[in-house]
Design an enzyme around this catalytic site. Structure first.
Site, PDB file in Angstrom:
ATOM      1  N   THR A  72       0.837  -1.205   0.000  1.00 54.56           N
ATOM      2  CA  THR A  72       0.000   0.000   0.000  1.00 54.56           C
ATOM      3  C   THR A  72       0.872   1.254   0.000  1.00 54.56           C
ATOM      4  O   THR A  72       0.642   2.190  -0.789  1.00 54.56           O
ATOM      5  CB  THR A  72      -0.912   0.006   1.253  1.00 54.56           C
ATOM      6  OG1 THR A  72      -1.710  -1.180   1.221  1.00 54.56           O
ATOM      7  CG2 THR A  72      -1.798   1.228   1.300  1.00 54.56           C
ATOM      8  N   CYS A 327     -16.896  -5.097   2.855  1.00 52.17           N
ATOM      9  CA  CYS A 327     -17.966  -4.682   3.753  1.00 52.17           C
ATOM     10  C   CYS A 327     -17.607  -3.320   4.335  1.00 52.17           C
ATOM     11  O   CYS A 327     -16.583  -3.188   5.000  1.00 52.17           O
ATOM     12  CB  CYS A 327     -18.121  -5.717   4.851  1.00 52.17           C
ATOM     13  SG  CYS A 327     -19.536  -5.408   5.883  1.00 52.17           S
TER      14      CYS A 327
END
Ligand SMILES: Cc1ncc(COP(=O)(O)O)c(C=O)c1O
Length: 386
Positions: A72, A327
């Site tokens: 990341t 989610c």
């Protein structure tokens, strides 16, 4: 019985790697920036790891490796490191199927006034090189295309894409987090300017990654501090994790030639076992595909039968796989990757991913395919009886 089939999420660190981490923490814990012998010892450990990572991707020099906290951060450094070189917003190109570590920074740039083109993909998740040629503008400064897509396994024609940008003098970055340790990576041969890696995807420790920066490419740092990592990533290096990333790189480089065909054969066996099962359809490209990766959508219209439901059911049976949808705030979001590939909102909630590693056995695959079939059949018959 416990079967882990989520290698694309993370892999178990190798024992050798854990041992080296421990040894580094016990004996090599100096600060590489210190001038005394503790610092010198730490510097030797750091530079050895840099060399090992450089070797994994055939970088022209170990100087081209900047250690980060993972994939990341490497992705963020590539995108912001290049774009902050410009006084005013310009244009970048990414694909519609990037990992969020590229997609979200690109969104931030867009909010700041940058133009962002998200190249469409076909139904298998592939970018068309011609579309890249057509998207390039006079003010395009960077193209970033994911090498191996984490959710659907599709491999992009990276060399072709990188050649197009090179001919136009535009920088090319690829997120190779899913590819490293599975396929040979050669930044020279591919003609890549910037490439992101993450150690925990190839049996290293979580919290170590790297950005390859082709010698001569200029980047800005994302923050200020002690000036470590050529000033691009200030902060004392996480020596234990970095040393173990170095060893993990060396070991996977030595073993890849034997390991990848074995994993690919098991993955193909899984696909074969499930090919006759009417309730699963493979997603992604069947030819240009990560060798350890299988992904499907569940063929049933009920919105109750989601990928996440299947992941939970398999977990009850001791099998760990992953769902394509995320989610957020308790609400399941359809997978943006599947939507970009042309699937409906309902289908984009039905993705699952099964990813193998060096510990996967034929018995694991046979058992998993059988359990998966049983679970889906049961869930569908439950739905039909209500
Ligand atoms: C393609 C890709 N890019 C980036 C990342 C992020 O890597 P890290 O977990 O090391 O930050 C991942 C992790 O899942 C990934 O699959």
């Amino acid at each position: 019985m416990q079967i882990y089939l989520d290698a694309s999420a993370t892999t178990a660190p190798r024992v050798e790697v854990i041992n080296l981490m421990q040894e580094t923490l016990l004996k090599g814990w100096g600060n590489p920036s210190s001038l005394h012998s503790w610092g010198e010892r730490a510097t030797l450990i750091l530079e050895k790891a840099r060399w090992q990572v450089a070797s994994l991707i055939n970088a022209p020099s170990s100087d081209a490796i900047i250690f980060t906290s993972g994939g990341t951060e490497a992705d963020n450094l590539a995108l912001f490191g290049v774009t902050t070189q410009y006084d005013s917003p310009q244009h970048i190109i990414i694909s519609a199927v990037e990992h969020s570590a590229i997609a979200l920074p690109a969104q931030i740039l867009e909010n700041q006034g940058w133009q962002v083109t998200r190249l469409a993909v076909d139904s298998r998740g592939r970018v068309n090189p011609q579309a890249l040629s057509m998207a390039i503008q006079p003010n395009t400064v960077l193209v970033s295309i994911i090498y191996g897509q984490s959710e659907v396994g599709t491999i992009q024609p990276i060399k072709e894409l990188a050649t197009i940008t090179k001919n136009q003098g535009i920088l090319f970055h690829t997120d190779a987090v899913q590819v490293a340790g599975r396929l040979t990576l050669d930044v020279e041969e591919l003609g890549i300017d910037l490439l992101s890696l993450s150690a925990h995807k190839f049996y290293g420790i979580q919290g170590a990654g790297a950005l390859y920066i082709r010698p001569g490419v200029k980047l800005n740092s994302l923050g200020g501090g002690g000036g470590q990592e050529k000033g691009l990533r200030s902060g004392t290096q996480a020596l234990g994790a970095i040393a173990s990333m170095g060893l993990a790189s060396q070991l996977i480089q030595e073993e890849l030639e034997l390991e990848t065909p074995k994993i690919r054969a098991l993955r193909d066996y899984l696909l074969e076992l499930l090919s006759s099962f009417p309730y699963l359809t493979i997603t992604g490209d069947t030819i240009h595909r990560l060798p350890h990766h299988a992904s499907f959508i569940i063929n049933h219209p009920s919105p109750l039968l989601t990928g996440r439901k299947l992941v939970r059911e398999l977990n009850f049976a001791g099998i760990g796989i992953s769902a394509g949808s995320a989610c957020n705030s308790g609400k399941t979001q359809p997978s943006s990757t599947l939507l970009a590939m042309g699937y409906t909102q309902n289908q984009a909630l039905k993705g699952i991913r099964i990813s193998l590693d060096r510990h996967t056995t034929k018995e694991d695959i046979t058992w998993t395919a059988m359990v998966l079939r049983q679970i889906i059949n049961r869930l569908i018959s439950d739905l039909n009886s209500h």
